[in-house]
Design an enzyme around this catalytic site. Structure first.
Site, mmCIF file in Angstrom:
data_model
loop_
_atom_site.group_PDB
_atom_site.id
_atom_site.type_symbol
_atom_site.label_atom_id
_atom_site.label_comp_id
_atom_site.label_asym_id
_atom_site.label_seq_id
_atom_site.Cartn_x
_atom_site.Cartn_y
_atom_site.Cartn_z
ATOM 1 C CG ASP A 74 -23.448 19.584 -21.083
ATOM 2 O OD1 ASP A 74 -24.415 18.888 -20.752
ATOM 3 O OD2 ASP A 74 -23.037 20.541 -20.421
ATOM 4 C CG HIS B 41 1.329 6.897 4.414
ATOM 5 N ND1 HIS B 41 1.682 6.149 3.316
ATOM 6 C CD2 HIS B 41 0.095 6.489 4.779
ATOM 7 C CE1 HIS B 41 0.684 5.328 3.017
ATOM 8 N NE2 HIS B 41 -0.292 5.510 3.884
ATOM 9 C CG ASP C 10 -3.691 6.730 2.759
ATOM 10 O OD1 ASP C 10 -3.271 5.561 2.705
ATOM 11 O OD2 ASP C 10 -4.485 7.131 3.621
ATOM 12 C CG HIS D 167 -1.631 1.290 1.458
ATOM 13 N ND1 HIS D 167 -2.505 1.881 0.575
ATOM 14 C CD2 HIS D 167 -1.522 2.147 2.518
ATOM 15 C CE1 HIS D 167 -2.912 3.041 1.083
ATOM 16 N NE2 HIS D 167 -2.330 3.222 2.260
ATOM 17 C CD GLU E 260 -2.610 5.406 13.410
ATOM 18 O OE1 GLU E 260 -3.689 4.910 13.774
ATOM 19 O OE2 GLU E 260 -2.156 6.467 13.875
ATOM 20 C CG ASP E 261 -0.828 1.212 10.965
ATOM 21 O OD1 ASP E 261 -1.606 1.520 11.879
ATOM 22 O OD2 ASP E 261 -1.087 1.382 9.760
#
Length: 705
Positions: A258, A71, A138, A47, A75-76
């Protein structure tokens, strides 16, 4: 994709890229995410690599690419901000930290929390716009792979994408990303609608052939005749874009005209207008569908000419005309500021300075008084197209589509908005609710002493104007309520032979739990408390009912034991008038005046009628009657009216201004009275005053029980 593949993608546009930095970040991220898997079953690190690859399409700098790879590590994984500073420097660490904070924001939560989180999002944007670029990439990759998520999560993420991220990408000038995000979200939120659009496209193509190829060829032919060198591209508009048009115009697919868009990319800026001339010579332009964003660029740097013409077989087609340098900015939007070519920042004169862009975007948000106003301002800015109008001196004012002269006035200055009394558009006087159009010249007329009106809230479209109007109305209301409260309390105190001193008001405010005398007066003027309550707080012995007064709860005769009664709001009967009662299940008896209009509707329900009469004797002054007054709009008139009512030993419980004109104004005054004779005395005193044009008793059948 491995590290070398990613390095090659970056070096395609930036040969001077720090390949070693990217490889180190790749290895670090892969190591940190080792063992983690996505919902699809793939290694999680695929990812961040995909996000980095998306950003290479925008030719972004090394720091942004490295941030994409890292990124999610704070966090992880076990990685920390300090680790990133040590390994990759403060710039990358700050960017990764910014993306991490955005990830934790629940932008689709409740309104108040959503507004506060929007504020944090814009603060992150103001700090470094690249944080948002990484977050958008992301979200784009997550939407491309959303099928592996739970169904409820798919809907939540898609709605958030449609409401927040897609409009944000569009506001930043990244239209391609906005369209893809919208289409991916549309695929989840309304799969049947999307499929139906695609099926109709296929049917249309089968019936009419390759319209895009034929019209593109026609445009190329006209350009060759005019000796203009340019590239021509055509495409069908995205399913969601067509769906939105169908909803907005309330038209079926077959009636939409259109649905095809064409783009002409020229070699020079001057050729843009030559192309426009060639196209308009061949095809008829559709009125009102021409926009020149070259002479009046959007704030995100977007420049292009848009025109809609009736093309082959009468089909409407939209044509966008721009130079190659304009096209680069149109594709990248604000991100063009960081774009690289041949190892150096791309020198594009149309790329905007992100700091200035953010400053213009957030200026009005800072002035919002509360969360709702901030959220309203953000959504107005993100969701609305812009119109460009001119001041009489030729200065450009940018406003959202649907804006009015009120918005224009406040966009110039709050003082101009507050004092606005009228507007001229292109030299002609127009109502303030007129919707402004591109290219119009607007002149605002002002007058000293003018204040914003309540009706302006419905006229204004921008958050800035609405915020300023609210603030002014609050201040004006408070001033008016304090002034009225001062008159009410003065009359009430004189009624018992006392003076409303500052000390007395301070004591009463403290006893009633209010901030101070002014707060007390404001509450009095707005009818949140009554003058009777103030008197009872300070002088309970004077406010107590005298022994010979009839108990308010026993004011009428004719009720059954245990029955309760209530005066009807529609006719407000008072002692001395003929009355009748109407029973209501669970609510006792409602007392009406015998001439009340509401009784005509109940004449067939005689079983509900109760024969009543007022108790003889002296009633307390507690029966509220609404008087409809028309007064001269002069200084001191309202104070004198309050005094006249007080002199008749009556108390004012509420006052509402209905209509204010330069010469007269109309208001409703609620007066607490004893009986019909007391009412007659008050009306007589008011009617005798030269500044009172009319006094009527307000009886409103719509205020039925």
């Amino acid at each position: 994709m491995d590290a070398d593949d990613l390095v090659d993608l970056v070096r395609n546009y930036n040969p001077r890229s720090d390949a070693e930095l990217i490889r180190r970040a790749f290895a670090y991220g892969e190591r940190m995410h080792d063992g983690q898997m996505r919902h699809s079953g793939e290694p999680y690190f695929t990812h961040p690599v995909a996000v980095a690859a998306i950003l290479t399409e925008m030719r972004l700098d090394d720091a942004t690419i490295v941030t994409a790879l890292l990124h999610d590590v704070i966090e992880d994984t076990r990685s920390t901000y300090a680790d990133l500073v040590k390994q990759f420097g403060k710039e990358v660490a700050e960017l990764v930290d910014g993306v991490t904070k955005l990830t934790n924001l629940q932008l689709s939560s409740t309104e108040t929390k959503q507004a506060e989180n929007f504020r944090k999002l814009f603060m992150a944007m103001a700090k470094d716009l690249r944080v948002i670029l990484v977050k958008l990439a992301d979200r784009l990759h997550n939407m491309r792979t959303i099928k592996s998520m739970r169904a409820d999560k798919q809907v939540q993420k898609s709605r958030e994408t449609m409401e927040i991220y897609a409009p944000l990408a569009g506001r930043m000038g990244m239209q391609w990303m906005r369209e893809e995000l919208e289409d991916l979200a549309f695929r989840v939120l309304n799969p049947e609608g999307r499929s139906s659009i695609i099926r109709r496209f296929i049917t249309l193509q089968r019936e009419s052939g390759d319209v895009i190829y034929r019209i593109s060829a026609d445009i190329r032919h006209e350009l060759e005749k005019a000796g203009i060198e340019a590239d021509v591209f055509g495409r069908a508009k995205k399913p969601y874009s067509i769906w939105r048009k169908m909803q907005e115009k309330e038209q079926g697919f077959s009636r939409l005209s259109d649905i095809y868009g064409f783009r002409v990319i020229t070699q020079s800026d001057e050729d843009c207008y030559r192309v426009l001339g060639a196209i308009h010579q061949r095809w008829r332009a559709v009125p009102g569908r021409f926009k020149d964003y070259i002479s009046q660029p959007k704030s995100n740097g977007y420049r292009s000419i848009h025109t809609t013409v009736s093309g082959r077989d009468g089909k409407r087609v939209e044509v966008q005309i721009r130079s190659r340098r304009m096209h680069e900015v149109a594709e990248a939007g604000v991100a063009a500021h960081w774009a690289y070519r041949d190892g150096v920042r791309a020198e594009n004169p149309f790329a905007v300075d992100p700091a200035k862009w953010i400053a213009t975007l957030t200026a009005q948000f800072d002035s919002a008084d509360d969360h709702d106003e901030f959220l309203e301002a953000v959504k107005l800015e993100m969701y609305q197209d812009q119109v460009f109008c001119f001041t009489p001196k030729g200065e450009v004012v940018k406003l959202p589509r649907g804006a009015t002269p009120i918005d224009f006035a406040y966009a110039i200055h709050t003082r101009i908005g507050d004092a606005c009394v009228g507007a001229k558009v292109d030299g002609l006087r127009v109502p303030l609710w007129t919707r402004l159009k591109n290219g119009q010249s607007v002149e605002i007329m002002t007058a000293e002493g003018q204040r914003p009106q309540v009706t302006w809230m419905d006229i204004a479209a921008t958050g800035r104007a609405k915020t300023a109007i609210r603030r002014s109305l609050r201040e004006e209301d408070r001033e008016r309520f304090v002034k009225l409260g001062r008159e009410l309390v003065r009359v009430a105190f004189e009624h018992i032979g006392r003076r409303a001193t500052e000390k007395a008001l301070t004591t009463a405010a403290r006893q009633l739990g209010l901030a101070g005398p002014e707060d007390l007066l404001a509450h009095l003027g707005s009818a949140e408390i009554t003058a009777r309550q103030v008197i009872e707080t300070l002088y309970p012995e004077l406010a107590a009912k005298t022994g010979d007064e009839i108990d308010e709860a026993r004011a009428v005769i004719g009720l059954s034991p245990g029955q309760t009664f209530k005066r009807a709001d529609c006719c407000q009967p008072v002692p001395g008038e003929r009355i009748v009662g109407i029973t209501y299940r669970g609510r006792g008896v409602v007392v009406h005046a015998i001439d009340c209009e509401v009784l005509a509707e109940l004449q067939d329900q005689t079983n509900r009628w109760v024969d009543l009469q007022w108790h003889s004797g002296r009633h307390p002054p507690v029966h509220v009657v609404s008087l409809d007054l028309t007064l001269s709009n002069d200084a001191g008139v309202l104070g004198r009216v309050c005094t006249l009512i007080g002199e008749q030993k009556a108390n004012i419980s509420d006052l509402r201004v209905l209509d204010r004109k330069p010469d007269f104004y109309r208001m409703i005054i609620d007066v607490e009275l004893r009986d019909v004779e007391h009412l007659h005395a008050v009306r007589l005193a008011l009617e005798a005053d030269t500044d009172v044009a009319e006094v009527k008793r307000l009886r409103d059948p719509s205020r039925r029980p």
